[in-house]
Design an enzyme around this catalytic site. Sequence first.
Site, PDB file in Angstrom:
ATOM      1  N   ASP A 104       0.855  -1.188   0.000  1.00 33.95           N
ATOM      2  CA  ASP A 104       0.000   0.000   0.000  1.00 33.95           C
ATOM      3  C   ASP A 104       0.893   1.240   0.000  1.00 33.95           C
ATOM      4  O   ASP A 104       1.682   1.443   0.935  1.00 33.95           O
ATOM      5  CB  ASP A 104      -0.895  -0.029   1.254  1.00 33.95           C
ATOM      6  N   THR A 137      -3.115   5.253  -4.034  1.00 32.06           N
ATOM      7  CA  THR A 137      -2.035   6.006  -3.375  1.00 32.06           C
ATOM      8  C   THR A 137      -0.688   5.779  -4.064  1.00 32.06           C
ATOM      9  O   THR A 137       0.143   6.675  -4.091  1.00 32.06           O
ATOM     10  CB  THR A 137      -1.932   5.589  -1.894  1.00 32.06           C
ATOM     11  N   THR A 138      -0.474   4.582  -4.620  1.00 35.47           N
ATOM     12  CA  THR A 138       0.774   4.326  -5.363  1.00 35.47           C
ATOM     13  C   THR A 138       0.703   5.002  -6.723  1.00 35.47           C
ATOM     14  O   THR A 138       1.665   5.625  -7.171  1.00 35.47           O
ATOM     15  CB  THR A 138       0.990   2.799  -5.543  1.00 35.47           C
ATOM     16  N   ASP A 439      -9.072  -0.012   2.302  1.00 36.42           N
ATOM     17  CA  ASP A 439      -9.040   0.474   0.910  1.00 36.42           C
ATOM     18  C   ASP A 439     -10.324   0.088   0.171  1.00 36.42           C
ATOM     19  O   ASP A 439     -10.874   0.880  -0.594  1.00 36.42           O
ATOM     20  CB  ASP A 439      -7.816  -0.092   0.165  1.00 36.42           C
TER      21      ASP A 439
END
Length: 571
Positions: A104, A137-138, A439
Amino acid sequence: MVFNVLSRIGKREPSVSRVWVLTGLSFSASTVAQLMAAVAAAAAPRGSSSKTESYVDTKRRDDVRQANILAARAVADAVRTSLGPKGMDKMIASANGEVIITNDGATILNKMEVLQPAAKMLVDLSRSQDAAAGDGTTTVVVLAGSLLRCSLSLLSAGVHPTAVSDALHRLALRTVDILHGMAIPLELSDRDALIKSAATSLNSKVVSQYSSLLAPLAVDAVLFVVDPAHPDLVDLRDVKIVKKLGGTVDDTELVKGLVFDKKVSHSAGGPTRVENAKIAVIQFQISPPKTDIEQSIVVSDYTQMDRILREERNYILGMVKKIKATGCNVLLIQKSILRDAVTDLSLHYLAKAKILVIKDVERDEIEFVTKTLNCLPIANIEHFREEKLGFANCVEEVSVGDGKIVKITGIKDMGRTTTVLVRGSNQLVLDEAERSLHDALCVVRCLVNKRFLIAGGGAPEIEMSRQLGAWAKELQGMESYCIKEFAEALEVIPYTLAENAGLNPIAIVTELRNRHAQGEINTGINVRKGQITNILEENVVQPLLVSTSAITLATECVRMILKIDDIITVR
């Protein structure tokens, strides 16, 4: 010849006479005067004339900007390998021996000790994406790194940072329009579409093999807490995740009620199961009172000591009688730091009164507990009344793994909250399952807020790149050049997806461009089959909000880094 004469005139040698003769060439006095005037003009400082440009040293500014961009790109490269379903995991070991295994992006960057100020901006960027969308988020960090790489090449070519920044702003607005054009409307009644979207989010996690269990669970949890009065708002604080070691992730369950990760206080032989429960949440202590200030009382007489003990017993007994008089048979006691919430004596009396006791309920859980039970917290024994109690069909202690939990089910007039009991064979799996579930919950929340789906698998990025490339040809000047560069930068997502899946990224991206040019806008990379397919048919979908938020936040962050031309340290 002229150079010789000029050099002598420049030095103003005393041997200059009215007429010069050098190797057969003669100059009159007027010619010499003109030459001297030309030399004087050339030797004059450039800044003396208002019309001529002055030279300004911009080396330091360029160096600061370049250092910022390189530091931020280093952070982006660190998480790039963890993008997508076939991305690698990172093992994070802290100084105190704590180990975390995750892919994550937000978790990895939060745990990294980043010192460079511009690199910290990318950590904040992933945190912002986590707050806004919960997923991607990545992606947002990798996108920002690619845009910075293109920005550096534009700056090296002599483009002004403001021109690059303005082009990025226009690009962000245009990409959001392109994404809206690709989006597919969604109804909340379409549970299958919501599950597909949650499963796509879970497929890139360590616990991806459990996506068929966790995705429906996340969808049901969010749909249960949606308030009909505000159908487009979801507060994820209404979904409580309780972790319990033991079993496997398969044992994870959704509980429509309350779960406490603690045992019932039955040291004095109190009940461990109560049906038709009347539940009170109390914020006071059932123990003898203490003085407000630290002082000691010396008792030398046995009769006085007996009297103190008798008074304590009567005090506690009086409290228990008041509690029992309201019909209350389950007590939830808030954790106290000043003195013991309950003593052995009070537990003994409560057990005699057949009252089940759960002590040490955390202060920050009280709001969730009272909302779920639809009751009021009681701060003083004098305010203990029946109308402040909550009602439930069953409160029982259940053995789970090597420990015990307390479940409260069948709550009457239950608030719009729910609890997820997450199980795992070890602490690392348990923590990662919680992060993955969070998530998935965020993805479903995005779809409740903005009811549009979009294809995944790099399809939106390739389509944005293609349409921006066509738009750049219609523009003129520097802006056209900048947007053409940035359009290519967006291809980093499909390129990285292919690279992490062990495919040939150049061949895959070229084929994707070709298919999108033919009008197949939902074509993306199917990493399971290792080929290019229609991603919608493979059920790889994500919320529109994740993509729009990622591109908007990434461009905003890059623009801010480009505008910085100096770092000033202040003591």
